[in-house]
Design a protein around this motif. Structure first.
Motif, mmCIF file in Angstrom:
data_model
loop_
_atom_site.group_PDB
_atom_site.id
_atom_site.type_symbol
_atom_site.label_atom_id
_atom_site.label_comp_id
_atom_site.label_asym_id
_atom_site.label_seq_id
_atom_site.Cartn_x
_atom_site.Cartn_y
_atom_site.Cartn_z
ATOM 1 N N ASP A 2 36.426 20.630 42.159
ATOM 2 C CA ASP A 2 36.519 21.834 43.077
ATOM 3 C C ASP A 2 35.834 22.959 42.205
ATOM 4 N N LYS A 3 35.223 23.920 42.974
ATOM 5 C CA LYS A 3 34.528 25.058 42.257
ATOM 6 C C LYS A 3 34.683 26.317 43.092
ATOM 7 N N LYS A 4 35.364 27.485 42.492
ATOM 8 C CA LYS A 4 36.053 28.674 43.124
ATOM 9 C C LYS A 4 35.227 29.752 42.313
ATOM 10 N N ASN A 5 34.912 30.738 42.935
ATOM 11 C CA ASN A 5 34.296 31.841 42.426
ATOM 12 C C ASN A 5 35.333 33.248 42.328
ATOM 13 N N PHE A 6 34.925 33.925 41.280
ATOM 14 C CA PHE A 6 35.764 35.342 41.256
ATOM 15 C C PHE A 6 34.985 36.269 40.520
ATOM 16 N N GLN A 7 35.827 37.545 40.567
ATOM 17 C CA GLN A 7 35.147 38.575 39.964
ATOM 18 C C GLN A 7 36.281 39.477 39.428
ATOM 19 N N LEU A 8 36.007 40.263 38.260
ATOM 20 C CA LEU A 8 36.997 41.018 37.499
ATOM 21 C C LEU A 8 36.366 42.284 37.190
ATOM 22 N N ASN A 9 37.314 43.198 37.588
ATOM 23 C CA ASN A 9 36.761 44.796 37.398
ATOM 24 C C ASN A 9 36.636 44.820 35.710
ATOM 25 N N SER A 10 35.392 45.256 35.308
ATOM 26 C CA SER A 10 35.062 45.474 33.767
ATOM 27 C C SER A 10 35.187 47.105 33.428
ATOM 28 N N GLY A 11 35.983 47.692 34.438
ATOM 29 C CA GLY A 11 36.234 48.804 33.738
ATOM 30 C C GLY A 11 35.237 49.912 33.512
ATOM 31 N N ASN A 12 35.361 51.183 33.078
ATOM 32 C CA ASN A 12 34.546 52.327 32.438
ATOM 33 C C ASN A 12 33.401 52.399 33.567
ATOM 34 N N GLY A 13 33.784 52.104 34.827
ATOM 35 C CA GLY A 13 32.405 52.599 35.796
ATOM 36 C C GLY A 13 31.500 51.401 35.681
ATOM 37 N N LYS A 14 31.710 50.062 34.996
ATOM 38 C CA LYS A 14 30.689 49.156 35.210
ATOM 39 C C LYS A 14 31.052 48.190 36.100
ATOM 40 N N LEU A 15 29.986 47.310 36.450
ATOM 41 C CA LEU A 15 30.053 46.206 37.503
ATOM 42 C C LEU A 15 31.143 45.119 37.015
ATOM 43 N N ALA A 16 31.307 44.362 37.949
ATOM 44 C CA ALA A 16 32.204 43.350 37.617
ATOM 45 C C ALA A 16 31.801 42.397 36.855
ATOM 46 N N VAL A 17 32.596 41.552 36.225
ATOM 47 C CA VAL A 17 32.363 40.539 35.466
ATOM 48 C C VAL A 17 32.618 39.449 36.684
ATOM 49 N N ARG A 18 31.460 38.460 37.009
ATOM 50 C CA ARG A 18 31.721 37.465 38.085
ATOM 51 C C ARG A 18 31.632 35.924 37.187
ATOM 52 N N GLY A 19 32.058 34.977 38.161
ATOM 53 C CA GLY A 19 32.156 33.866 37.597
ATOM 54 C C GLY A 19 32.535 32.770 38.481
ATOM 55 N N ASP A 20 32.454 31.460 38.115
ATOM 56 C CA ASP A 20 32.738 30.331 38.843
ATOM 57 C C ASP A 20 33.704 29.512 37.958
ATOM 58 N N ILE A 21 34.792 28.846 38.753
ATOM 59 C CA ILE A 21 35.674 28.159 38.056
ATOM 60 C C ILE A 21 35.538 26.665 38.625
ATOM 61 N N TYR A 22 35.194 25.673 37.480
ATOM 62 C CA TYR A 22 35.133 24.148 38.050
ATOM 63 C C TYR A 22 36.212 23.447 37.532
ATOM 64 N N HIS A 23 36.837 22.782 38.427
ATOM 65 C CA HIS A 23 38.193 21.989 37.853
ATOM 66 C C HIS A 23 38.225 20.698 38.475
ATOM 67 N N THR A 24 39.251 19.979 38.042
ATOM 68 C CA THR A 24 39.689 18.841 38.897
ATOM 69 C C THR A 24 41.120 18.874 38.911
ATOM 70 N N GLU A 25 41.835 17.937 39.378
ATOM 71 C CA GLU A 25 43.421 18.054 39.501
ATOM 72 C C GLU A 25 44.048 17.290 38.498
ATOM 73 N N GLU A 26 43.305 16.978 37.358
ATOM 74 C CA GLU A 26 44.046 16.274 36.117
ATOM 75 C C GLU A 26 44.709 17.423 35.467
ATOM 76 N N LEU A 27 45.701 17.043 34.591
ATOM 77 C CA LEU A 27 46.621 17.954 33.803
ATOM 78 C C LEU A 27 46.216 17.946 32.459
ATOM 79 N N ASN A 28 46.841 18.640 31.794
ATOM 80 C CA ASN A 28 46.653 18.633 30.225
ATOM 81 C C ASN A 28 45.172 19.069 29.704
ATOM 82 N N GLN A 29 44.626 20.124 30.675
ATOM 83 C CA GLN A 29 43.076 20.366 30.530
ATOM 84 C C GLN A 29 42.824 21.576 29.673
ATOM 85 N N PRO A 30 42.141 21.836 28.558
ATOM 86 C CA PRO A 30 41.630 22.883 28.051
ATOM 87 C C PRO A 30 40.736 23.628 28.719
#
Length: 275
Positions: A2-30
């Motif tokens: 699965d792939k999910k996107n996100f954004q994080l407020n970077s503060g100091n009036g700067k734009l957000a950090v954006r990203g995608d998280i790729y993952h499976t349903e497996e356990l014990n993952q770094p």
């Protein structure tokens, strides 16, 4: 996967950090955080592909855009020059720290389970430098991988510095799109103010964690000597020089598929991270 996107407020009036998280349903993952380089972004070329490959190798992968990279059209590779010109190494370091500190929040918001608590960093080119600096300042990073990383943050001649300061800005062309881009002189001054703090040789020497340095012997953008700087300074490092590989591991944008060079870089990274 699965792939999910996100954004994080970077503060100091700067734009957000954006990203995608790729993952499976497996356990014990770094978690593996991927950082792009200069004039790049998370959807450039091989980044989505390698994120998928690492996720399929039992990792939760976070592929990020630094907040000031300015990309507005990832398919054509067009940047908002007014944003791009405000890039600094300090801001990119803050962005990566923000992502790391926000991992529990991001996983909870995206209902992602299976993280084993380990964090790995991987960066290409300037993103490799940012990863090395951040890892040297934290005690929660378990492994680090660099692809075609620079070995010295101060990369400009005295003449270039003088002209940059005189004009207050440096202008250059994005060779792929023909777009004219600018960098404010603060990019230069930020690096020079922090020259010792951001010394990659010093930062690498502080790392006791395992480090893998991958570089191409046909990289004419960042020469293999810079990989040697990192390798010689680091306490616990391995170096992999890939024959016939250029700065982007023989890939371009838009991405048209993998190749033997990229496959070798992916395989070496997976073998290192799975030890």
């Amino acid at each position: 996967m699965d792939k999910k996107n996100f954004q994080l407020n970077s503060g100091n009036g700067k734009l957000a950090v954006r990203g995608d998280i790729y993952h499976t349903e497996e356990l014990n993952q770094p978690i593996l955080i991927i950082c792009h380089g200069f004039k790049a972004y998370r959807e450039w070329g091989f980044f989505p592909y390698i994120a998928e490959q690492f996720a399929l190798s039992n990792m939760i992968v976070i592929n990020i855009d630094f907040s000031q990279n300015g990309i507005v059209d990832p398919i054509k590779g067009i940047f908002d020059d007014n944003i791009f010109r405000t890039i600094t190494v300090t801001q990119e370091i803050a962005d990566l720290n923000n992502v790391i500190d926000s991992i529990p929040k991001l996983l909870k918001e995206q209902s992602i389970v299976g993280w084993n608590g380990d964090i790995y960093l991987m960066g290409h080119s300037l993103g490799g430098a940012v990863s090395v600096i951040v890892a040297s300042e934290r005690n929660d990073i378990k492994k680090i991988v660099t692809w075609a990383s620079i070995g010295d943050i101060d990369r400009n001649t005295d003449r270039q510095k003088a002209e940059w300061r005189e004009k207050g800005v440096i202008e250059f062309e994005n060779r792929i799109t023909g777009q004219t881009l600018h960098l404010d002189v603060e990019y230069l001054e930020d690096k020079l103010r922090n020259k010792v703090k951001y010394s990659l040789e010093i930062c690498a020497s502080k790392l006791s964690i395992p480090m893998l340095i991958i570089h191409g012997d046909k990289d004419f953008t960042v020469r293999t000597g810079e990989a040697d700087i990192l390798h010689n300074a680091a306490i616990n490092s391995e170096i992999k020089i890939i024959s016939k590989a250029n700065h982007t591991f023989n890939c371009r944008h838009p991405f048209t598929g993998t190749n033997e060079i990229l496959d070798e870089a992916i395989l070496s990274t997976n073998q290192f991270l799975s030890k």
